[in-house]
Design an enzyme around this catalytic site. Structure first.
Site, PDB file in Angstrom:
ATOM      1  N   ASP A 148      41.364  29.351  77.908  1.00 58.62           N
ATOM      2  CA  ASP A 148      41.186  28.503  76.855  1.00 58.62           C
ATOM      3  C   ASP A 148      39.670  27.980  76.780  1.00 58.62           C
ATOM      4  OD1 ASP A 148      41.599  27.154  79.777  1.00 58.62           O
ATOM      5  OD2 ASP A 148      41.282  25.265  78.381  1.00 58.62           O
ATOM      6  N   HIS A 459      45.220  36.723  80.466  1.00 57.84           N
ATOM      7  CA  HIS A 459      45.475  35.618  79.579  1.00 57.84           C
ATOM      8  C   HIS A 459      43.934  35.199  79.292  1.00 57.84           C
ATOM      9  CE1 HIS A 459      47.498  32.153  77.618  1.00 57.84           C
ATOM     10  NE2 HIS A 459      46.303  31.568  78.162  1.00 57.84           N
ATOM     11  N   ASP A 505      51.637  41.321  83.991  1.00 55.40           N
ATOM     12  CA  ASP A 505      50.076  41.640  83.686  1.00 55.40           C
ATOM     13  C   ASP A 505      50.518  41.859  82.038  1.00 55.40           C
ATOM     14  OD1 ASP A 505      47.674  42.437  83.170  1.00 55.40           O
ATOM     15  OD2 ASP A 505      47.794  44.512  83.788  1.00 55.40           O
ATOM     16  N   GLU A 514      46.461  34.105  84.223  1.00 53.16           N
ATOM     17  CA  GLU A 514      45.256  33.934  83.513  1.00 53.16           C
ATOM     18  C   GLU A 514      43.920  33.884  84.270  1.00 53.16           C
ATOM     19  OE1 GLU A 514      45.612  29.822  81.705  1.00 53.16           O
ATOM     20  OE2 GLU A 514      43.605  29.789  81.118  1.00 53.16           O
TER      21      GLU A 514
HETATM   22  O1  9MR Z   1      44.735  26.358  87.765  1.00 54.33           O
HETATM   23  C1  9MR Z   1      45.440  25.175  87.514  1.00 54.33           C
HETATM   24  C2  9MR Z   1      46.744  25.315  88.416  1.00 54.33           C
HETATM   25  O2  9MR Z   1      46.533  25.116  89.609  1.00 54.33           O
HETATM   26  C3  9MR Z   1      47.787  24.322  87.771  1.00 54.33           C
HETATM   27  O3  9MR Z   1      49.122  24.382  88.459  1.00 54.33           O
HETATM   28  C4  9MR Z   1      47.892  24.383  86.399  1.00 54.33           C
HETATM   29  C5  9MR Z   1      48.948  23.502  85.895  1.00 54.33           C
HETATM   30  O4  9MR Z   1      48.366  22.051  85.690  1.00 54.33           O
HETATM   31  O5  9MR Z   1      46.728  24.351  85.635  1.00 54.33           O
HETATM   32  C6  9MR Z   1      45.817  25.505  85.888  1.00 54.33           C
HETATM   33  O6  9MR Z   1      44.710  25.152  85.307  1.00 54.33           O
HETATM   34  C7  9MR Z   1      44.479  25.520  83.914  1.00 54.33           C
HETATM   35  C8  9MR Z   1      43.704  24.172  83.349  1.00 54.33           C
HETATM   36  O7  9MR Z   1      44.807  23.088  83.157  1.00 54.33           O
HETATM   37  C9  9MR Z   1      43.350  24.566  81.792  1.00 54.33           C
HETATM   38  N1  9MR Z   1      42.600  25.758  81.764  1.00 54.33           N
HETATM   39  C10 9MR Z   1      43.182  26.786  82.369  1.00 54.33           C
HETATM   40  C11 9MR Z   1      43.452  26.577  83.945  1.00 54.33           C
HETATM   41  C12 9MR Z   1      44.026  27.863  84.566  1.00 54.33           C
HETATM   42  O8  9MR Z   1      45.237  28.299  84.195  1.00 54.33           O
END
Ligand code: 9MR
Ligand code: ZN
Length: 534
Positions: A148, A459, A505, A514
């Site tokens: 994102d 992602h 994937d 991601e």
């Molecule tokens: O890396 C984060 C993971 O440990 C959490 O479980 C998740 C849900 O809260 O969020 C991940 O972080 C994301 C962040 O909230 C927004 N940008 C993308 C991050 C990676 O997925």
């Protein structure tokens, strides 16, 4: 039958193991099919709960001659190529470190540096203060957090932590070959890259020292190139988590930048001290997303570990007694003294304390960290030894971003190796890297562009929108997630799939595939040891 191994390579003097399923015998041959004269030692490892596989270990450590080889079973099935080379991780390491350039916000990525992955400058419009939206200002630079386009202070600080400790402990790993606009400016490339994030973070501090938690739009952008994302950005309110992580990262950066740019270093330290003065005047203020905000929350309920890291680094920078006296009260409030993730950061305080010059911290502060790191490392050794794929996660530890857990375990093992000179810790750290690079039940390398079967569909908005078939090389995937939460992964992964195989994937799967700056940076820290110190 299948053979899984590190597709990127093995160092000549290291332990070398592959994992085999469905067969108990194989041969080790040279690239041209000649005998190597080395018989792999094969041992039965039984059933492995995390993967649901029954595995055999294939040890070919005796082969030390650099070259390309493969393993072949009795039916003539071949493994992926085995590369044995002293520099086998070099190119990957460079790409892992260049990833941050590709995450830069607010500048164009140009062909001489970005190759075909160019794009125009993004997110340069004025941003708004969430609490007073009529207040508008420019707040550029920093790295997109992940797939994102948000920029968040706590994961940003943690990423800087991994990278700056990696540079400090293993400077020889950083060859100054990152090839971006600032290269050759008399400051190591990795530090120029980190400065891009630090400059943005400085802008997230308010005049009273508090630091805003994040700068994002209200929703994640659609899958467009960053310059085509026109959603307004908001600077969300201050949290003590962001303020303490900011104080830690800027105080650490002060120490690292001092020999190169004194004025900048002093500016960082002033900002760190201002943040600390805010912290002393404010109790814990954790962050909660306002109802109309749907980007990442990076929620965390306890800020003692963030304050601990800040205190350790501020003490190293200033040697002022107020920081030292705060440490013993914070220590017992931190549950995991070895954690190096975005939520629990006490392990960074550990890196600060344990690798400071002797005598900087009193034994009462050093000792709890030392025992916590050694105890955790022993636990990880035992789990790795039992694991079918020789890695350190228990079945219930495959959470969103499991590759962060694997690689931060590698970092804890490396810390233990540095503290004790005991080779078995270093060996176990290397096993975690082998898992990441293909020795896993899916036979996938979780680093784009590296290995014979790397993942291809992260992602990541630019990767989807750029019209280029392959992904940018050097990105680390979040990895298998036993409880995937995105629709696509839930549809693709059958109920009851063992956690180590819960991975898809496909670009839609944010909860298994991601990318994120701190998944790369923790891998940089772990890999730097194998490049820069041996
Ligand atoms: O890396 C984060 C993971 O440990 C959490 O479980 C998740 C849900 O809260 O969020 C991940 O972080 C994301 C962040 O909230 C927004 N940008 C993308 C991050 C990676 O997925
Ligand atoms: Zn941007």
């Amino acid at each position: 039958m299948a053979i899984f191994l590190d597709q990127v390579g093995y160092l000549p003097d290291s332990k070398k193991q592959a994992v085999m399923t469905g067969s108990n015998s194989c041969r080790l041959l040279s690239e041209s099919g000649e005998s190597t004269g080395v018989d792999p030692i094969i041992s039965y490892n039984g059933y492995d709960e995390a993967s649901g596989d029954t595995t055999w270990r294939v040890d070919f450590s005796k082969l030390t001659l650099p070259g390309t080889y493969y393993l072949e079973d009795v039916e003539g099935n071949r493994s992926p190529a085995v590369h044995i080379r002293p520099d086998c991780y070099r190119d990957m390491f460079r790409d892992l470190s260049r990833m941050f350039y590709f995450q830069r916000c607010g500048c164009a990525l140009e062909a001489p540096y970005a190759g075909k992955f160019t794009h125009k400058a993004c997110h340069c419009a004025e941003v708004r203060d969430y609490l007073a939206p009529e207040r508008r200002f420019f707040l550029n630079k920093g790295w997109h957090d992940a797939g994102d386009y948000g920029r968040y202070v706590t994961p940003g600080a943690v990423t800087l932590g991994h990278l700056l400790y990696a540079y400090e402990l293993f400077p020889a790993a950083f060859a100054d070959d990152l090839q971006f606009p600032e290269s050759g400016g008399g400051i190591p490339d990795i530090l120029s890259e980190c400065r891009y994030e630090l400059d943005w973070m400085l802008g997230m501090q308010l005049p009273d020292g508090g630091v805003a938690h994040k700068l994002t739009s209200q929703y994640h952008a659609p899958f467009v190139m960053p310059e085509d994302d026109s959603l307004p950005f908001f600077r969300y309110p201050v949290s003590s988590l962001a303020t303490a992580d900011f104080a830690a990262a800027t105080a650490l950066a002060y120490r690292i930048y001092l020999p190169f740019d004194k004025a900048y270093a002093e500016r960082l330290l002033d900002a760190a001290e201002l943040a600390w003065s805010w912290l002393t005047a404010h109790p814990a203020l954790v962050f909660e997303d306002p109802k109309d905000c749907h980007t990442g929350g990076y929620g965390d309920t306890c800020d003692a570990d963030e304050r601990l890291w800040a205190c350790a680094e501020l003490y190293r920078a200033r040697k002022a007694p107020q920081y030292l006296t705060a440490l013993p009260t914070l220590l017992p409030r931190c549950k995991e003294l070895t954690a190096l993730g975005w939520g629990d950061v006490a392990g960074f305080a550990g890196f600060s304390v344990l690798f400071a010059d002797a005598g900087v911290f009193p034994e009462t502060v050093v000792e709890p960290f030392r025992s916590a790191f050694l105890e955790k490392a022993d636990e990880l050794l035992a789990v790795t030894e039992r694991s079918g794929y020789r890695m350190s996660l228990k079945p219930d530890e495959f959470v969103w971003g499991s590759n962060l857990s694997v690689m931060s375990n590698a970092c804890v093992l490396i810390a233990a190796a540095l503290l004790t000179n005991d080779r078995s810790y270093a060996d176990a750290a290397e096993e975690q890297l082998h898992y990441l690079l293909g020795r896993n039940p899916l036979g996938v390398s979780y680093v784009t562009g590296h290995g014979s079967n790397p993942f291809r569909n992260p992602h990541n908005r630019p990767t989807f929108a750029d019209g280029i078939d392959e992904p940018i090389p050097g990105y680390v995937s979040g990895g298998p997630n036993g409880r995937p939460s995105d629709e696509k992964a839930c549809a693709l992964i059958p109920e009851g799939t063992p956690p180590m195989k819960c991975y898809a994937d496909v670009y839609e799967s944010y909860s298994t595939n991601e990318i994120a700056i701190y998944w790369n940076s923790v891998t940089v820290l772990a890999a730097a040891y194998f490049i820069g110190s041996r």
